[in-house]
Every structure is written in C-alpha cells, then in structure tokens.
Motif scaffolding. Sequence first.
Motif, PDB file in Angstrom:
ATOM      1  N   GLN A   1      41.599  36.867  26.014  1.00 58.33           N
ATOM      2  CA  GLN A   1      41.481  38.316  25.937  1.00 58.33           C
ATOM      3  C   GLN A   1      40.578  38.836  27.052  1.00 58.33           C
ATOM      4  OE1 GLN A   1      43.116  40.309  23.749  1.00 58.33           O
ATOM      5  NE2 GLN A   1      44.128  38.470  22.961  1.00 58.33           N
ATOM      6  N   ALA A   2      40.894  40.031  27.557  1.00 55.18           N
ATOM      7  CA  ALA A   2      39.988  40.693  28.495  1.00 55.18           C
ATOM      8  C   ALA A   2      38.640  40.884  27.811  1.00 55.18           C
ATOM      9  CB  ALA A   2      40.557  42.039  28.927  1.00 55.18           C
ATOM     10  N   GLY A   3      37.579  40.630  28.554  1.00 54.14           N
ATOM     11  CA  GLY A   3      36.239  40.709  27.988  1.00 54.14           C
ATOM     12  C   GLY A   3      35.669  39.353  27.606  1.00 54.14           C
ATOM     13  N   TYR A   4      36.515  38.309  27.639  1.00 50.13           N
ATOM     14  CA  TYR A   4      36.063  36.959  27.296  1.00 50.13           C
ATOM     15  C   TYR A   4      35.054  36.462  28.332  1.00 50.13           C
ATOM     16  CZ  TYR A   4      36.261  31.863  26.735  1.00 50.13           C
ATOM     17  OH  TYR A   4      35.937  30.544  26.575  1.00 50.13           O
ATOM     18  N   ARG A   5      33.929  35.923  27.870  1.00 49.63           N
ATOM     19  CA  ARG A   5      32.900  35.376  28.750  1.00 49.63           C
ATOM     20  C   ARG A   5      32.881  33.849  28.647  1.00 49.63           C
ATOM     21  NH1 ARG A   5      30.797  40.391  27.273  1.00 49.63           N
ATOM     22  NH2 ARG A   5      30.021  41.600  29.027  1.00 49.63           N
TER      23      ARG A   5
END
Length: 259
Positions: free
Chosen positions: A140-144
């Motif tokens: 997902q976008a935002g995954y660190r």
Amino acid sequence: MNEMEAPTRSSSSSQGIQSLEIAFSILKCFKEAKAPLSVSELSKRLEMPKNKIHKYLVSFIRVGALIQNKKDSTYAMGPALIELGLVALQQYDVAKIAKPHIREFSKQINHSVALAIWSEEGPMIAEYERSDKPIQVEIQAGYRFPLLMTALGKCFAAFLPSAQVRPLVQREIDNYQLDEQTVNQELQTIREERVSFRNTPFAGIPGSMSVASPIFDYTGNMVAALCLIGFAGEIDISPTSDDVLKLKEKASQITKQLT
C-alpha cells in the motif's frame, strides 16, 4: 483520495492538537496576504487576542518558520518554511511525473513496480503498480520499510547525505547485528553502480527479491527510488540483466524530467 493528499478534518475521526491547528491557521494568513503582517493585522484576520498570537510568533521565529522586521514590527515567512515547501514540491512532482512511467514500465516488463520517497520517519512507498502475474506482491502507498534490509532502503542509505541517514543506518546495524564494514562496502558499490539489491526474504517485507535505482532532481540530490519487487525466480537481479538495465534506464528517464 490521492495517496499524496492528507485527509481533511471532516474525513478524520481522530482528536487532533488544537494548538497545532491554530499555528497552521496563522501561517495560512501569510500565504493569503502574500505580504508581511503585524500582530494587529493577524489579530483582526484570526479574531484572536494579540498576546495569544504573539506566543506563536515567538516560537515560529525560534524555529525559522517566520522572520521579524524590527523596524516596522511585521512578520514574514522564514527560510524553514521555504525549505519545507521546496521539499514538498519536489516530492509531489516526482510522484506525479513518475506515475505514468511506473504504469508503462510495469506493463512492459510484467513486474510489480514501486516508487519510494523520503519522509521524516524514513523511506515510504508513494506509488505502486502491480504486475499481471497470478501471485501478487501487495503493498500500500504509505508503507514504510527498513533501510538496510530492502533494495529501496539501501538506495536512500547510499545517496542521501550522511548526516541525514547515518543515525538510522547505525541503529539498524545494531538492531540487525550487521557488520558495519560490509554495510559500508555495499553502500559504496551502490553509489558506483546506481543500483541496489535484495535477494533474500526478510520478516514483514513484501516479496523475496527486489532491485532499486535512485532518482535525482535538478540539484543532483536523490529524491526518490524506483524498484522492481517480486519473488525468487521472477526477477533477474544480476547486474547486467535486462531487468536491471531497464530499471536503471527508467530511473534515468524520470531524473531527466526532473532536471
């Protein structure tokens, strides 16, 4: 909602910090005025007592967000805000420019492709395009993700200024019990080759294999990294493979658009 957009107040049920919202409303006054403002002018615009506003102004000056002209007692946007704005603009631009490249590239090579940018908490996925393969890597976008255990992270560790990343690098060396000399040698090789690899699974990291290449802006600073992500046997991570050469070429194309 676009992955790069922050949620509006109406879309968030979490309790926020009122003082932070007030601080932001003060800064917005300067944006709307497009000119220096006095405490009296701010008080009128915000319908807020002068003594309350003054406390915020003192803090803004301390952190460089505002500057004061002592001759006429007005305030204007400071260097810290300009720097933050430039960084935000660079990050937005690279994601916007890279998005069509990512879609085209993923279809061309039929691999999952990710774009990562740097955030205050480390590298973060900004865009992700899945391949058409039956078994998918889900991100997902935002995954660190960690610096030294991922191809994307290694790119940032290699190319960002040492003062910016060294504390995180050292923390991961300690946490994962890595050999510091080996880590430094690998980062130097990444700088020379402009490509980084991960070829083993790591707990919590999607996929078991990835390869990444840096993207630079007009100043020559790294602003993002482009990455192929998949499973063992899907991606050829040998340095002269088609997958690696095409990835580096695509990262260079995006760099050219930013410069």
